[in-house]
Structures are given as C-alpha cells and as structure tokens.
Scaffold this motif. Sequence first.
Motif, PDB file in Angstrom:
ATOM      1  N   GLN A  56       0.831  -1.201   0.000  1.00 32.07           N
ATOM      2  CA  GLN A  56       0.000   0.000   0.000  1.00 32.07           C
ATOM      3  C   GLN A  56       0.870   1.258   0.000  1.00 32.07           C
ATOM      4  O   GLN A  56       0.541   2.276  -0.625  1.00 32.07           O
ATOM      5  N   GLY A  57       2.022   1.153   0.704  1.00 33.59           N
ATOM      6  CA  GLY A  57       2.951   2.277   0.715  1.00 33.59           C
ATOM      7  C   GLY A  57       3.465   2.597  -0.689  1.00 33.59           C
ATOM      8  O   GLY A  57       3.666   3.770  -1.033  1.00 33.59           O
ATOM      9  N   TRP A  58       3.700   1.542  -1.471  1.00 33.34           N
ATOM     10  CA  TRP A  58       4.122   1.760  -2.871  1.00 33.34           C
ATOM     11  C   TRP A  58       2.994   2.452  -3.654  1.00 33.34           C
ATOM     12  O   TRP A  58       3.228   3.427  -4.361  1.00 33.34           O
ATOM     13  N   ILE A  59       1.790   1.901  -3.530  1.00 36.43           N
ATOM     14  CA  ILE A  59       0.655   2.451  -4.273  1.00 36.43           C
ATOM     15  C   ILE A  59       0.398   3.897  -3.871  1.00 36.43           C
ATOM     16  O   ILE A  59      -0.008   4.725  -4.696  1.00 36.43           O
ATOM     17  N   ASP A  60       0.671   4.240  -2.584  1.00 35.80           N
ATOM     18  CA  ASP A  60       0.467   5.618  -2.132  1.00 35.80           C
ATOM     19  C   ASP A  60       1.409   6.594  -2.827  1.00 35.80           C
ATOM     20  O   ASP A  60       1.139   7.802  -2.865  1.00 35.80           O
ATOM     21  N   LEU A  61       2.515   6.079  -3.361  1.00 39.19           N
ATOM     22  CA  LEU A  61       3.471   6.941  -4.061  1.00 39.19           C
ATOM     23  C   LEU A  61       3.060   7.191  -5.517  1.00 39.19           C
ATOM     24  O   LEU A  61       3.584   8.094  -6.170  1.00 39.19           O
ATOM     25  N   VAL A  62       2.115   6.383  -5.997  1.00 38.79           N
ATOM     26  CA  VAL A  62       1.662   6.507  -7.389  1.00 38.79           C
ATOM     27  C   VAL A  62       0.686   7.670  -7.496  1.00 38.79           C
ATOM     28  O   VAL A  62      -0.101   7.937  -6.581  1.00 38.79           O
ATOM     29  N   HIS A  63       0.728   8.364  -8.626  1.00 37.29           N
ATOM     30  CA  HIS A  63      -0.182   9.490  -8.877  1.00 37.29           C
ATOM     31  C   HIS A  63      -1.631   9.012  -8.765  1.00 37.29           C
ATOM     32  O   HIS A  63      -1.966   7.912  -9.230  1.00 37.29           O
ATOM     33  N   PRO A  64      -2.502   9.779  -8.130  1.00 31.95           N
ATOM     34  CA  PRO A  64      -3.894   9.329  -7.921  1.00 31.95           C
ATOM     35  C   PRO A  64      -4.590   8.857  -9.204  1.00 31.95           C
ATOM     36  O   PRO A  64      -5.399   7.925  -9.143  1.00 31.95           O
ATOM     37  N   GLN A  65      -4.291   9.475 -10.342  1.00 39.30           N
ATOM     38  CA  GLN A  65      -4.965   9.069 -11.579  1.00 39.30           C
ATOM     39  C   GLN A  65      -4.448   7.749 -12.122  1.00 39.30           C
ATOM     40  O   GLN A  65      -5.089   7.125 -12.969  1.00 39.30           O
ATOM     41  N   ASP A  66      -3.284   7.285 -11.650  1.00 34.49           N
ATOM     42  CA  ASP A  66      -2.708   6.012 -12.105  1.00 34.49           C
ATOM     43  C   ASP A  66      -2.719   4.938 -11.023  1.00 34.49           C
ATOM     44  O   ASP A  66      -2.405   3.766 -11.303  1.00 34.49           O
ATOM     45  N   ALA A  67      -3.059   5.305  -9.787  1.00 33.07           N
ATOM     46  CA  ALA A  67      -2.909   4.399  -8.643  1.00 33.07           C
ATOM     47  C   ALA A  67      -3.752   3.136  -8.781  1.00 33.07           C
ATOM     48  O   ALA A  67      -3.270   2.028  -8.515  1.00 33.07           O
ATOM     49  N   GLU A  68      -5.003   3.264  -9.157  1.00 32.87           N
ATOM     50  CA  GLU A  68      -5.884   2.087  -9.237  1.00 32.87           C
ATOM     51  C   GLU A  68      -5.365   1.096 -10.269  1.00 32.87           C
ATOM     52  O   GLU A  68      -5.304  -0.118 -10.009  1.00 32.87           O
ATOM     53  N   ASN A  86       5.498  -4.447 -16.652  1.00 31.92           N
ATOM     54  CA  ASN A  86       6.271  -3.419 -17.360  1.00 31.92           C
ATOM     55  C   ASN A  86       5.331  -2.248 -17.642  1.00 31.92           C
ATOM     56  O   ASN A  86       4.520  -2.301 -18.568  1.00 31.92           O
ATOM     57  N   HIS A  87       5.406  -1.230 -16.820  1.00 32.16           N
ATOM     58  CA  HIS A  87       4.494  -0.098 -16.940  1.00 32.16           C
ATOM     59  C   HIS A  87       5.247   1.225 -16.850  1.00 32.16           C
ATOM     60  O   HIS A  87       6.280   1.324 -16.184  1.00 32.16           O
ATOM     61  N   GLU A  88       4.695   2.229 -17.502  1.00 30.06           N
ATOM     62  CA  GLU A  88       5.137   3.604 -17.311  1.00 30.06           C
ATOM     63  C   GLU A  88       3.980   4.351 -16.655  1.00 30.06           C
ATOM     64  O   GLU A  88       2.854   4.309 -17.148  1.00 30.06           O
ATOM     65  N   TYR A  89       4.274   5.003 -15.542  1.00 32.49           N
ATOM     66  CA  TYR A  89       3.208   5.704 -14.826  1.00 32.49           C
ATOM     67  C   TYR A  89       3.790   6.884 -14.060  1.00 32.49           C
ATOM     68  O   TYR A  89       5.015   7.033 -13.924  1.00 32.49           O
ATOM     69  N   ARG A  90       2.872   7.699 -13.544  1.00 29.76           N
ATOM     70  CA  ARG A  90       3.277   8.878 -12.810  1.00 29.76           C
ATOM     71  C   ARG A  90       3.375   8.580 -11.308  1.00 29.76           C
ATOM     72  O   ARG A  90       2.652   7.728 -10.787  1.00 29.76           O
ATOM     73  N   ILE A  91       4.290   9.288 -10.643  1.00 30.86           N
ATOM     74  CA  ILE A  91       4.426   9.201  -9.187  1.00 30.86           C
ATOM     75  C   ILE A  91       4.392  10.610  -8.614  1.00 30.86           C
ATOM     76  O   ILE A  91       4.556  11.596  -9.342  1.00 30.86           O
ATOM     77  N   VAL A  92       4.154  10.674  -7.310  1.00 29.27           N
ATOM     78  CA  VAL A  92       4.233  11.951  -6.583  1.00 29.27           C
ATOM     79  C   VAL A  92       5.337  11.802  -5.553  1.00 29.27           C
ATOM     80  O   VAL A  92       5.227  10.990  -4.628  1.00 29.27           O
ATOM     81  N   ARG A  93       6.427  12.535  -5.765  1.00 28.96           N
ATOM     82  CA  ARG A  93       7.584  12.399  -4.881  1.00 28.96           C
ATOM     83  C   ARG A  93       7.232  12.858  -3.465  1.00 28.96           C
ATOM     84  O   ARG A  93       6.684  13.948  -3.265  1.00 28.96           O
ATOM     85  N   LYS A  94       7.550  11.994  -2.500  1.00 31.39           N
ATOM     86  CA  LYS A  94       7.186  12.261  -1.099  1.00 31.39           C
ATOM     87  C   LYS A  94       7.923  13.469  -0.538  1.00 31.39           C
ATOM     88  O   LYS A  94       7.387  14.204   0.293  1.00 31.39           O
ATOM     89  N   SER A  95       9.123  13.707  -1.014  1.00 30.46           N
ATOM     90  CA  SER A  95       9.950  14.765  -0.436  1.00 30.46           C
ATOM     91  C   SER A  95       9.471  16.164  -0.804  1.00 30.46           C
ATOM     92  O   SER A  95       9.561  17.084   0.018  1.00 30.46           O
ATOM     93  N   ASN A  96       8.976  16.365  -2.025  1.00 33.44           N
ATOM     94  CA  ASN A  96       8.599  17.722  -2.448  1.00 33.44           C
ATOM     95  C   ASN A  96       7.241  17.823  -3.141  1.00 33.44           C
ATOM     96  O   ASN A  96       6.827  18.911  -3.544  1.00 33.44           O
ATOM     97  N   GLY A  97       6.539  16.709  -3.298  1.00 35.15           N
ATOM     98  CA  GLY A  97       5.213  16.724  -3.903  1.00 35.15           C
ATOM     99  C   GLY A  97       5.210  16.892  -5.422  1.00 35.15           C
ATOM    100  O   GLY A  97       4.135  17.070  -6.021  1.00 35.15           O
ATOM    101  N   GLU A  98       6.400  16.857  -6.033  1.00 30.12           N
ATOM    102  CA  GLU A  98       6.468  17.009  -7.478  1.00 30.12           C
ATOM    103  C   GLU A  98       6.012  15.723  -8.184  1.00 30.12           C
ATOM    104  O   GLU A  98       6.177  14.617  -7.663  1.00 30.12           O
ATOM    105  N   THR A  99       5.434  15.891  -9.369  1.00 26.33           N
ATOM    106  CA  THR A  99       5.008  14.748 -10.179  1.00 26.33           C
ATOM    107  C   THR A  99       6.146  14.331 -11.103  1.00 26.33           C
ATOM    108  O   THR A  99       6.791  15.182 -11.739  1.00 26.33           O
ATOM    109  N   GLY A 100       6.395  13.033 -11.140  1.00 22.93           N
ATOM    110  CA  GLY A 100       7.413  12.495 -12.037  1.00 22.93           C
ATOM    111  C   GLY A 100       6.883  11.283 -12.780  1.00 22.93           C
ATOM    112  O   GLY A 100       5.758  10.820 -12.526  1.00 22.93           O
ATOM    113  N   TRP A 101       7.685  10.828 -13.708  1.00 19.77           N
ATOM    114  CA  TRP A 101       7.332   9.629 -14.481  1.00 19.77           C
ATOM    115  C   TRP A 101       8.388   8.547 -14.240  1.00 19.77           C
ATOM    116  O   TRP A 101       9.587   8.842 -14.146  1.00 19.77           O
ATOM    117  N   VAL A 102       7.917   7.290 -14.119  1.00 18.43           N
ATOM    118  CA  VAL A 102       8.850   6.167 -13.954  1.00 18.43           C
ATOM    119  C   VAL A 102       8.482   5.041 -14.903  1.00 18.43           C
ATOM    120  O   VAL A 102       7.328   4.922 -15.348  1.00 18.43           O
TER     121      VAL A 102
END
Length: 451
Positions: A56-68, A86-102
């Motif tokens: 769940q901690g991993w999923i919490d790091l995923v962008h809300p629109q990609d989390a499900e 093998n997926h490309e999706y967005r994350i929300v970095r815990k340290s600064n709240g910035e959106t990134g892609w992984v």
Amino acid sequence: MNAEEMFKKSNFLLKESLRIACIGSYKLDVRSLLWKSSEELDNIFGIDKGYVRSLQGWIDLVHPQDAEMIGQSLRKKLLGQRTSFNHEYRIVRKSNGETGWVRHIGELTHGRNGKVASMVGTVQDITERKRNENLLKKSRQRFERMAETVPAVLYDYVLNPDGTNRFTYMNRRCKEIYGVDAEEIIADSGKLWTLVHDDDRCLVRDEDNRCNKAGTGLILEHRIITPQGELKWLHIESRPSPTAPETPATWSGFIVDITERKATEEKIRHMAHHDSLTGLANRALFSDRLQNALSSAERDGCSSALMALDLDLFKPVNDQFGHLVGDALLKEVAQRMVGCVRDSDTVARIGGDEFVVLLRNVAGEKEALAVAEKIRATLEQPFIAAGHTVRISCCLGLALYPVHGEDGLALHRHADDALYRAKKDGRNRVRLCEPLANYSPALARAVISSG
C-alpha cells in the motif's frame, strides 16, 4: 582478497551506472508484501529510511490518476496472473510533492517449492524523457495545426541516388489543391506527375532535374489537370536539406494554387491591350500585330491588307436613342466584324466608331476586297441594340502590303486615303487605295471625322 576487491569495484561501478541512468532496484516479498529498495530508488520516490515499505505504501506513491491501475496490475502479478510487469506511470515524490514519471519493470522469483517468493525489478526515472516527449508532441500538434491552416500543400520528399523520389510527408491541403488524397501521393509519387498539364510536363521535368543535379532551390509555376477535370495554375518552391554524404537528399517545400492570380493577371493583360467596350484589340495591340504581320510578310514573300472603317449614321443613332443604345450597337458591330475574318486576322477599335482590320497573308486585292465587301454587307443589315431596331452602314478604305506601302505608317496613310474617298463618294462603300498626288493626312482625317 583479490576477488573481494574486484567485487567491491564491480558493485561500485554498477551503483554508479544505475545512479547515472536514474535506475533504482527493489525486492518485494510476496508473503509479507514488504519491499526493500536501493538508495537510488529512494531518491526517485523521494522517501527516507523511515517510510513504510508496504504494498500500500508503494501504491500511495503513485499518482492518484494512475494508482488504481498500477495497484490492480501489481496484485495480479503477485498472484501469478501476469507473466511480466512493465508499466510507465506517474508518481508523486514524497519529499517535495512534485510529479514524475517512472518505468517500472518486475519479474517473479520462485522458492524451492516452486511457489512465487518475491518480485524483483527496477524503477527508472523517465521524467525528463516524458517532458521532452510532451514538448515534441505539442510541437508536432502545433505544426499540424499550422500545416492545415496554411493555404498550401506542405511536403517533404526524398530523392534517391537513382533519380526516383518518394514523398515522406504531405499535408491534407493536397486534396483541396490536387483533388487527390495525400496518402495516395505518398504511396505513389508518380500519381502527381500524371496530373501535370501535357504542355508543361517537359518544363517541369527539365527544371526538376536541373535543380536536383545542382542542389539548388526550385521555383516553378505550371498547370495541372485535376482528376475532376479542373485546370489549375500552381506555384512550387522547394529546397534541399543538408544531409550526410551518401545519404538520400531530402527536399522540403510548398505548393500554392495561383489559378485566381493568373486569371487576374490575364484580365489585366487583356484590359491593357483591348477595348473595354467591345473587347476588340486596341490601338497599341493592333500596332504590334501589324508590325509582326509585315515582318512575316516580308520574310515569307506574301501580302497583307489593312482596312480603315467608319460607321455611317452612327451619330444620329447615338443622338436619338442615347449612349446606352450606341454602346450596344458598337458591341454588335464588333461581333459581326469578327465573324467576317479569320482567327489569324485582327479587328481593332481605335476610337468612337472608327475601326481597323488587319488581314494576314492574303492572296491579293481580290481576296482583300471580298472580305471588305463581306464586312460592308453584314453591317448594312438591321441591328437590335438594347431593344431598338436600328440601321447603319459603313465605309471602308483598303491598302495592301507591299504595293501600297512597305511599313505600317504608309499603309495607315493609304487606307485612310481610300476611306476618305469612300465617304466622299457616298455612304456604304468600299474603296481600294489609289494614292493622291496632293494627299494630306491631316485634311483627310478632318474630312472623315466630320462625317
């Protein structure tokens, strides 16, 4: 000790490579659903050592629109329902709240009992790549919007070493201008050449070959016939792009429909050389054609004839019925006169009710007199002008090259003299030039103008 030293060195190089490539690694235990992460993965997610590394901690790091979507895919993978992750999706970095892609890749490992034990894999930070892709996508969308807005065909084509070419891009304006879909031209560039007007095909081919060989820009105007049967004028410009040696040249250019411009130019050209009322040649055009006719007659050893013509009774008609009827009458006169001569001959209006006729390459005075009589006879027939029936006639003076003059000035002078004698003898007459000893051009024109 050597083996240990080599291992440390290899491990250092691996970590550095993963850091430079922004790749972190992890191991997710299937039974506990807890995961361990590398230092680089922590940096990508922006988490510290105290972060709860659960599923769940991993999923919490995923962008809300990609989390499900990511949560469902991870669970299916862990249950063995997926062979790979093998997926490309967005994350929300815990340290600064910035959106990134992984980019997240995972594979299952199995224990000695053959059951799924864990999932191991890598997570790469692809934020910069995604940002560039998005910029490229926006740039392409902007170009496509502009390409469809510009009233021209935009294109790229590759010129192969063997001289053949193929279009690699063409916007949708192709259908509007050529009457053919761009996809058809891209699939078969030869289809474009079949539309070139037969009379312009050699010009287009030669100019295209010349520019291709020289590597210089192409600027060309030519006609086409669309599949719908429309005649169009096109303006083409293209230039080669710099390419590496032994690489096929790529040319980029545009094509504009200039049919309307050409029609306007032709209209202006026509107005400059034709009478605005009757559409006949004006004085300037007649003089030019007369000079050309005399030059040809001298070269070929043949005769030409010049007629000067004035209408009888035109002024009374104009005075009685007005200029509207007078103008309509002049138009009808012009049409009848044109109907009496060949396409190679010229009828011109030089002012008021004064006309001149040029007959090219006539057999002699007999043929010229026959044409003059034909004009005289047709103009004495009744006219319907603006709803009114009117009757007029004409007088014609005729001079032949070279017997009555070897240049345009002499022919005009002697044709005017013959016209003067015709009007002096009465209306509705034709007279052939008989030069007078005491001829005065000014007096003759004054007499003729006075009616």
